[in-house]
Design an enzyme around this catalytic site. Structure first.
Site, PDB file in Angstrom:
ATOM      1  N   THR A 110      40.727  44.072  39.054  1.00 56.32           N
ATOM      2  CA  THR A 110      42.106  44.304  39.503  1.00 56.32           C
ATOM      3  C   THR A 110      42.776  45.433  38.725  1.00 56.32           C
ATOM      4  O   THR A 110      43.612  46.155  39.264  1.00 56.32           O
ATOM      5  CB  THR A 110      42.918  42.989  39.371  1.00 56.32           C
ATOM      6  OG1 THR A 110      42.290  42.011  40.209  1.00 56.32           O
ATOM      7  CG2 THR A 110      44.357  43.154  39.801  1.00 56.32           C
TER       8      THR A 110
ATOM      9  N   THR B  48      38.987  40.187  35.750  1.00 62.06           N
ATOM     10  CA  THR B  48      39.250  39.023  34.891  1.00 62.06           C
ATOM     11  C   THR B  48      38.353  37.829  35.216  1.00 62.06           C
ATOM     12  O   THR B  48      38.175  36.950  34.381  1.00 62.06           O
ATOM     13  CB  THR B  48      40.729  38.584  35.002  1.00 62.06           C
ATOM     14  OG1 THR B  48      41.002  38.263  36.373  1.00 62.06           O
ATOM     15  CG2 THR B  48      41.657  39.667  34.516  1.00 62.06           C
ATOM     16  N   ASP B  49      37.784  37.814  36.445  1.00 59.16           N
ATOM     17  CA  ASP B  49      37.015  36.624  36.850  1.00 59.16           C
ATOM     18  C   ASP B  49      35.833  36.356  35.915  1.00 59.16           C
ATOM     19  O   ASP B  49      35.510  35.204  35.634  1.00 59.16           O
ATOM     20  CB  ASP B  49      36.491  36.792  38.284  1.00 59.16           C
ATOM     21  CG  ASP B  49      37.613  36.672  39.319  1.00 59.16           C
ATOM     22  OD1 ASP B  49      38.716  36.233  38.951  1.00 59.16           O
ATOM     23  OD2 ASP B  49      37.378  37.034  40.490  1.00 59.16           O
TER      24      ASP B  49
ATOM     25  N   SER C 191      34.667  41.969  39.526  1.00 57.40           N
ATOM     26  CA  SER C 191      33.807  41.395  38.482  1.00 57.40           C
ATOM     27  C   SER C 191      32.918  40.242  38.951  1.00 57.40           C
ATOM     28  O   SER C 191      31.929  39.932  38.280  1.00 57.40           O
ATOM     29  CB  SER C 191      34.610  41.019  37.243  1.00 57.40           C
ATOM     30  OG  SER C 191      35.347  39.862  37.444  1.00 57.40           O
TER      31      SER C 191
HETATM   32  N1  ASP Z   1      38.671  39.349  41.455  1.00 54.57           N
HETATM   33  C1  ASP Z   1      39.099  40.221  40.386  1.00 54.57           C
HETATM   34  C2  ASP Z   1      37.901  40.590  39.534  1.00 54.57           C
HETATM   35  O1  ASP Z   1      37.550  39.850  38.657  1.00 54.57           O
HETATM   36  C3  ASP Z   1      40.139  39.540  39.587  1.00 54.57           C
HETATM   37  C4  ASP Z   1      40.727  40.380  38.495  1.00 54.57           C
HETATM   38  O2  ASP Z   1      40.243  41.402  38.098  1.00 54.57           O
HETATM   39  O3  ASP Z   1      41.738  39.925  37.970  1.00 54.57           O
HETATM   40  O4  ASP Z   1      37.325  41.625  39.748  1.00 54.57           O
END
Ligand code: ASP
Length: 341
Positions: A35, A105-106, A74
């Site tokens: 993100t 973040t995932d 991710s």
């Molecule tokens: N779906 C995203 C990822 O992990 C979530 C994020 O980055 O916050 O790529």
């Protein structure tokens, strides 16, 4: 050209003399996606951008080099890509004062822990991400990126290793985990709390991070499966794994480390084939222990030869076991690698 702020706080591009550049700390920023590299579109979806939205951001007095290694959400991250990231940092280690890794973040906690176990480095390597893209109201992208840069620039010897910086907190990769799907404060270390806070005055250290041994790794080809225990769990799930020729199994057990009796009996087949089984807890806090002696209880499992982890969550225990197996650590020695002192 370096993008920076003038005395009047007006942003403008200026040419810096080589001498000025030499006096600045050099930070290498590696973008991997997530993100923090995305923008909200007109139809309210969130998508990766061709040019990373942070490329032109430099609010600090530092010589920052950006590099886009991956361009991934991710959930598409793999241990092989983590190894590629690890090797890329190792190659650049001598040329920079610190590193910032932007990541989705995932799965950020897994990449951070992989680096902590495999990258021997005496420089800050700071992973960060964002819960909201840079063009969404209340975005944390810039704040987290800046915070990560500040930590990478700090001269704190106890921060010269791998850390996660999110929402003004510095976390140890061994314990940090994503605990909320959308909140800005989505990262916590349930067993230990953050190791430090970023305040307006600087970095306030709360406690020392867990010391982990570093492991050499040249490939990641060990198949370690992670399974969560649940009531009435069907033992056939385990039996079918035997056909997959797995190298190890991590079981997220109930509470202190207990599983259904039917599953415990089935584990025998794995142990007879020397397939290591490592226990972690479904509970977000505490550690597993060999206390209960009923069939499937922790004591019973320990007597069977099941290994016990030390407060790692399932995905991190899985990564560590696959790294140990890639290092050909013999079964009898595996347990000693999951004991913290
Ligand atoms: N779906 C995203 C990822 O992990 C979530 C994020 O980055 O916050 O790529």
């Amino acid at each position: 050209i370096i993008s920076c702020y003038t005395k009047k706080k007006k942003r403008k591009h200026i040419f810096l003399k080589q001498k000025e550049l030499n006096n600045m700390k050099k930070i290498y920023v590696i973008h991997t996606g997530g993100t923090i590299g995305m923008e909200k579109t007109q139809d309210e979806t969130i998508e990766l951008q061709n040019e990373h939205p942070l490329f032109k951001q430099n609010h600090l007095n530092a010589h920052i080099i950006h590099h886009q290694l991956f361009h991934l959400p991710s959930p598409h991250m793999t241990p092989k890509k983590m190894l590629k990231l690890r090797n890329h940092i190792a190659e650049k280690a001598a040329d920079f004062d610190g590193f910032v890794i932007t990541h989705g973040t995932d799965t950020l906690e897994e990449t951070a822990y992989f680096l902590k176990l495999t990258l021997p480095i005496k420089k800050p390597v700071i992973l960060t991400g964002a819960m909201r893209p840079i063009n969404e109201v209340g975005s944390d992208a810039l704040y987290n990126f800046n915070s990560a840069l500040l930590v990478a620039l700090s001269d704190r010897p106890n921060l010269s290793d791998i850390f996660v910086v999110m929402d003004g907190e510095i976390h140890d990769p061994s314990y940090v985990t994503k605990v909320h799907t959308t909140r800005i404060g989505a990262f916590q270390s349930p067993n230990s709390g953050p190791i430090a806070l970023l305040t307006k005055q600087g970095i306030s250290l709360l406690h020392q991070p867990l010391l982990e041994r570093k492991y050499f790794i040249s490939n990641v080809d060990q198949e370690v499966i992670l399974l969560k225990a649940y009531t009435g769990m069907c033992p056939n799930v385990l039996t079918s794994l035997l056909d997959l020729k797995i190298n190890g199994l991590v079981l997220e057990a109930f509470g202190q480390g207990n599983i259904p009796s039917t599953i415990a009996i089935e584990l025998e087949k794995f142990l007879q084939r020397n397939i290591p089984i490592l226990l972690v807890s479904r509970c977000p806090q505490g550690i597993v222990e060999a206390n209960y002696n009923y069939i499937g209880g922790g004591k019973y499992l320990q007597k069977q030869g099941v290994l016990f982890s030390n407060g790692l969550n399932g995905p991190k225990a899985r990564l560590k076991l696959s790294i140990l197996l890639s290092n050909h650590i013999p079964y009898q020695q595996l347990q000693s690698h999951f004991i913290s002192s």
